[in-house]
Design a protein around this motif. Structure first.
Motif, PDB file in Angstrom:
ATOM      1  N   PRO A 192      29.649  92.486 -33.945  1.00 56.77           N
ATOM      2  CA  PRO A 192      29.253  91.159 -35.001  1.00 56.77           C
ATOM      3  C   PRO A 192      29.436  91.295 -36.746  1.00 56.77           C
ATOM      4  N   ASP A 193      29.564  92.355 -36.533  1.00 61.02           N
ATOM      5  CA  ASP A 193      29.860  92.564 -38.507  1.00 61.02           C
ATOM      6  C   ASP A 193      31.258  92.912 -38.257  1.00 61.02           C
ATOM      7  N   ASP A 194      31.900  92.264 -37.245  1.00 61.15           N
ATOM      8  CA  ASP A 194      33.464  92.111 -37.332  1.00 61.15           C
ATOM      9  C   ASP A 194      34.317  90.962 -37.301  1.00 61.15           C
ATOM     10  N   VAL A 195      32.751  90.022 -37.093  1.00 61.93           N
ATOM     11  CA  VAL A 195      33.521  88.816 -36.879  1.00 61.93           C
ATOM     12  C   VAL A 195      33.245  87.646 -38.435  1.00 61.93           C
ATOM     13  N   THR A 196      34.662  87.189 -38.503  1.00 63.14           N
ATOM     14  CA  THR A 196      35.219  86.537 -40.016  1.00 63.14           C
ATOM     15  C   THR A 196      35.572  85.046 -39.777  1.00 63.14           C
ATOM     16  N   ILE A 197      34.873  84.356 -39.869  1.00 63.08           N
ATOM     17  CA  ILE A 197      34.978  82.283 -40.241  1.00 63.08           C
ATOM     18  C   ILE A 197      36.516  82.576 -40.259  1.00 63.08           C
ATOM     19  N   GLY A 198      37.198  81.748 -39.351  1.00 63.62           N
ATOM     20  CA  GLY A 198      38.888  81.494 -39.426  1.00 63.62           C
ATOM     21  C   GLY A 198      39.320  82.371 -38.621  1.00 63.62           C
ATOM     22  N   MET A 199      38.276  83.445 -37.578  1.00 63.96           N
ATOM     23  CA  MET A 199      39.530  84.374 -36.723  1.00 63.96           C
ATOM     24  C   MET A 199      39.931  83.693 -35.779  1.00 63.96           C
ATOM     25  N   PRO A 200      41.425  83.960 -35.457  1.00 63.89           N
ATOM     26  CA  PRO A 200      41.762  83.413 -34.177  1.00 63.89           C
ATOM     27  C   PRO A 200      41.231  84.532 -33.080  1.00 63.89           C
ATOM     28  N   VAL A 201      40.718  83.182 -31.975  1.00 61.46           N
ATOM     29  CA  VAL A 201      40.359  83.703 -30.860  1.00 61.46           C
ATOM     30  C   VAL A 201      40.575  83.213 -29.505  1.00 61.46           C
ATOM     31  N   VAL A 202      40.402  84.332 -28.534  1.00 67.56           N
ATOM     32  CA  VAL A 202      41.253  83.412 -27.289  1.00 67.56           C
ATOM     33  C   VAL A 202      40.126  83.664 -26.135  1.00 67.56           C
ATOM     34  N   LEU A 203      40.680  81.990 -25.248  1.00 72.69           N
ATOM     35  CA  LEU A 203      39.586  81.354 -24.202  1.00 72.69           C
ATOM     36  C   LEU A 203      40.020  83.216 -23.143  1.00 72.69           C
ATOM     37  N   ASP A 204      38.549  83.154 -22.393  1.00 67.75           N
ATOM     38  CA  ASP A 204      38.259  84.534 -21.029  1.00 67.75           C
ATOM     39  C   ASP A 204      37.338  83.569 -20.372  1.00 67.75           C
ATOM     40  N   TRP A 205      37.257  84.207 -19.895  1.00 70.46           N
ATOM     41  CA  TRP A 205      36.470  83.693 -18.996  1.00 70.46           C
ATOM     42  C   TRP A 205      35.038  84.932 -18.175  1.00 70.46           C
ATOM     43  N   LEU A 206      33.389  84.065 -18.432  1.00 72.12           N
ATOM     44  CA  LEU A 206      32.213  85.205 -18.026  1.00 72.12           C
ATOM     45  C   LEU A 206      32.038  84.271 -16.694  1.00 72.12           C
ATOM     46  N   THR A 207      31.549  85.125 -15.558  1.00 71.83           N
ATOM     47  CA  THR A 207      31.500  85.346 -14.047  1.00 71.83           C
ATOM     48  C   THR A 207      30.239  85.666 -14.188  1.00 71.83           C
ATOM     49  N   ALA A 208      29.217  84.614 -14.661  1.00 71.82           N
ATOM     50  CA  ALA A 208      27.417  84.856 -14.254  1.00 71.82           C
ATOM     51  C   ALA A 208      27.209  85.583 -12.991  1.00 71.82           C
ATOM     52  N   ASP A 209      26.426  86.144 -12.324  1.00 71.96           N
ATOM     53  CA  ASP A 209      25.460  86.544 -11.607  1.00 71.96           C
ATOM     54  C   ASP A 209      25.588  85.892 -10.558  1.00 71.96           C
ATOM     55  N   PRO A 210      26.685  85.514  -9.526  1.00 72.21           N
ATOM     56  CA  PRO A 210      28.032  85.915  -9.848  1.00 72.21           C
ATOM     57  C   PRO A 210      28.599  83.646 -10.351  1.00 72.21           C
ATOM     58  N   ASP A 211      27.970  82.957 -10.101  1.00 68.75           N
ATOM     59  CA  ASP A 211      28.193  81.919 -10.557  1.00 68.75           C
ATOM     60  C   ASP A 211      27.218  81.351 -11.689  1.00 68.75           C
ATOM     61  N   PRO A 212      27.507  80.232 -12.800  1.00 66.49           N
ATOM     62  CA  PRO A 212      29.129  79.832 -13.038  1.00 66.49           C
ATOM     63  C   PRO A 212      29.621  80.539 -13.732  1.00 66.49           C
ATOM     64  N   THR A 213      30.452  80.481 -13.604  1.00 62.58           N
ATOM     65  CA  THR A 213      31.737  80.938 -14.554  1.00 62.58           C
ATOM     66  C   THR A 213      31.754  80.421 -15.799  1.00 62.58           C
ATOM     67  N   LEU A 214      31.764  80.537 -16.996  1.00 59.22           N
ATOM     68  CA  LEU A 214      31.628  79.837 -18.146  1.00 59.22           C
ATOM     69  C   LEU A 214      32.812  80.495 -19.413  1.00 59.22           C
ATOM     70  N   PRO A 215      33.276  79.950 -20.320  1.00 60.00           N
ATOM     71  CA  PRO A 215      33.992  79.859 -20.890  1.00 60.00           C
ATOM     72  C   PRO A 215      33.439  80.769 -22.300  1.00 60.00           C
ATOM     73  N   VAL A 216      34.156  81.778 -22.924  1.00 65.02           N
ATOM     74  CA  VAL A 216      33.522  82.737 -24.008  1.00 65.02           C
ATOM     75  C   VAL A 216      35.318  83.005 -24.653  1.00 65.02           C
ATOM     76  N   PHE A 217      34.939  83.118 -26.202  1.00 63.71           N
ATOM     77  CA  PHE A 217      36.591  83.632 -26.471  1.00 63.71           C
ATOM     78  C   PHE A 217      36.238  84.897 -26.915  1.00 63.71           C
ATOM     79  N   ARG A 218      37.354  85.528 -27.206  1.00 63.68           N
ATOM     80  CA  ARG A 218      37.194  87.018 -27.896  1.00 63.68           C
ATOM     81  C   ARG A 218      38.289  86.714 -28.848  1.00 63.68           C
ATOM     82  N   PRO A 219      38.462  88.100 -29.700  1.00 60.29           N
ATOM     83  CA  PRO A 219      40.049  87.866 -30.344  1.00 60.29           C
ATOM     84  C   PRO A 219      40.674  88.114 -30.355  1.00 60.29           C
TER      85      PRO A 219
END
Lengths: 325, 165
Positions: A292-319
């Motif tokens: 949380p402390d390392d997130v900044t507004i405007g920070m570039p992020v890229v798509l990743d996928w979260l597969t939750a238990d085991p569905d649904p698959t949801l879009p999340v983002f990482r730096p």
């Protein structure tokens, strides 16, 4: 499961409210007068090095006649001590304290935590002073839900006096008497993630996600992209649409760190962000792989996928990786 | 019946007298040099299990949640936690440590938030929020946070020596 009958008992509220204004503890003298050893134990444990508490010469150098006790220690002098704490409660004891505790226990409010304390100090205490305290109930709240469990706030006024009967301090004191929320068994399976509410307008989005494609709705009338999905273009009112696949690049437009309320499917704290996609639309998502402390507004992020238990698959983002392009 | 409040900081010159103690007495801030908006230096207090138990016992608080981890968990906490007398004591220490030994504490009002558990660190910050010329009292807003959030928020009032004008 629960040992307590949680239905309201007839007359319980009235009996509880009957404590308002009642003396909870009659004038009770401290077991010991204000003394140097107990002051020293306090200041050592608190890490308080102010010399006026332990060094008479230093105290005199500040205009005092001798050592004084820390102001905040006034309550410690009149604590009931170990023996009384572990003794079985006796509802017939003078004053209403044990009777009130017994009544709260009867309601299932078996745990206690202090929530507020407001001291006013009229003078400093010196060694040899002998403090007494009396305590009166100001109010017992209606039942409240709190993070710790369901309970009642009990507000009292403690008045501290010296051996002449003069008030040396007052303390408004509030405790929560509560029914502890049952702890989750440590080996319990984690709760499933809340399911998305899928409908005819947004089904394409979650179906795309299952195939790890982040789809954005596009109006076929005016080509405008929109998110979240809806039946109608807010620009030209067309009901015709198709989708385009997002590149998966974006920037943090805004974010929050969620501490409360907690949910068993999430590890708190967690990050909820509005990510602005390179295509221009924004979406609410989670950030992963970043503190949380390392997130900044405007920070570039890229798509990743979260597969939750085991569905649904949801879009999340990482730096986004930081190598030069 | 009530004794008038004694004010050790007042002398004929209006300033705290020089120390006569063998050890150097820390300086006390004068009322005249303090203004609303002044920021207190931060204070970090590592919350060891020993500190939590030692302060509970030094404040004569033998409630099991402050020294017995199993009973604390049974009562809905994740571990033993700091007692409120200690929250008061640490707030007292923080403000009087900044103000200096001749200050006199006249009020401590606190609200408790998240518990202080072993392994966490309690970090105090404070700001002067008000001054009162009539009795040279200064009010300081204090916040003590741990990794979980605000453990304690509140205000402390102290009376300071007058100091040079």
């Amino acid at each position: 499961m629960s040992g307590h009958d949680e239905r309201p008992r007839p007359g319980y509220e009235e009996r509880l409210q009957g404590f308002t204004g009642r003396e909870l503890r009659p004038l009770t003298r401290a077991q010991d007068p204000v003394n140097q050893p107990m002051i020293r134990h306090w200041t050592e444990a608190m890490g308080d090095t102010n010399p006026v508490y332990t060094d008479a010469a230093a105290a005199r150098a500040t205009g005092r006649t001798g050592v004084v006790a820390p102001a905040s220690m006034v309550q410690a002098w009149t604590m009931r001590g170990y023996a009384a704490t572990v003794a079985p409660p006796s509802p017939s004891a003078p004053g209403g304290f044990d009777a009130l505790v017994a009544l709260l226990d009867e309601g299932g409010y078996t745990s206690v935590v202090a929530t507020d304390s407001a001291f006013t100090f009229l003078r400093e205490l010196e060694t040899g002073d002998h403090v007494a305290v009396r305590e009166t109930v100001e109010s017992v709240s209606a039942e409240k839900r709190t993070a710790l469990g369901t309970g009642r706030f009990v507000t009292t006024l403690k008045t501290y006096t010296d051996r002449h009967g003069a008030t040396v301090a007052t303390q408004r004191w509030r405790t929560l008497r509560f029914r502890p929320a049952p702890a989750a068994p440590p080996d319990a399976a984690p709760a499933p993630r809340p399911r998305p509410a899928v409908n005819r307008d947004n089904a394409f989005f979650f179906e795309g996600a299952e195939r790890r494609r982040l789809l954005i709705q596009r109006c076929t009338g005016c080509q405008t992209l929109r998110h979240p999905p809806g039946p109608c273009c807010p620009g030209c009112n067309s009901l015709e649409w198709d989708t385009v696949e997002a590149s998966g690049e974006g920037r943090v437009y805004s974010f929050v760190v969620s501490h409360h309320p907690r949910h068993p499917a999430f590890t708190s704290p967690y990050l909820v962000a509005v990510v602005e996609l390179a295509e221009g639309t924004r979406l609410v998502t989670n950030l992963t792989g970043v503190a949380p402390d390392d997130v900044t507004i405007g920070m570039p992020v890229v798509l990743d996928w979260l597969t939750a238990d085991p569905d649904p698959t949801l879009p999340v983002f990482r730096p986004a990786p930081t190598e030069a392009p | 019946m009530t004794r008038p409040p004694r004010d050790p900081a007042i002398t004929a010159t209006g300033a705290a007298p020089a120390t006569t103690s063998a050890c150097a007495l820390p300086r006390t801030r004068a009322y005249a040099e303090v203004a609303p908006g002044d920021v207190l230096p931060e204070l970090s207090v590592p919350l060891t299990r020993t500190l939590i138990v030692a302060t509970a016992l030094a404040s004569r608080d033998y409630q099991d949640v402050h020294h017995d981890p199993d009973l604390a968990r049974e009562r809905g906490a994740k571990d033993v936690f700091l007692n409120i007398l200690t929250s008061n004591g640490l707030v007292d220490r923080y403000v009087t440590g900044w103000a200096g030994p001749a200050c006199v504490v006249t009020a401590i009002r606190i609200r408790l938030g998240v518990p202080g558990h072993p392994g966490d660190t309690l970090v105090f910050t404070g700001t002067v929020t008000g001054t009162s010329d009539a009795d040279r009292q200064v009010e300081i807003a204090v916040r003590g946070t741990t990794g979980l959030g605000d453990h304690v928020t509140g205000t402390v009032s102290v009376r300071l020596p007058e100091g040079e004008r």
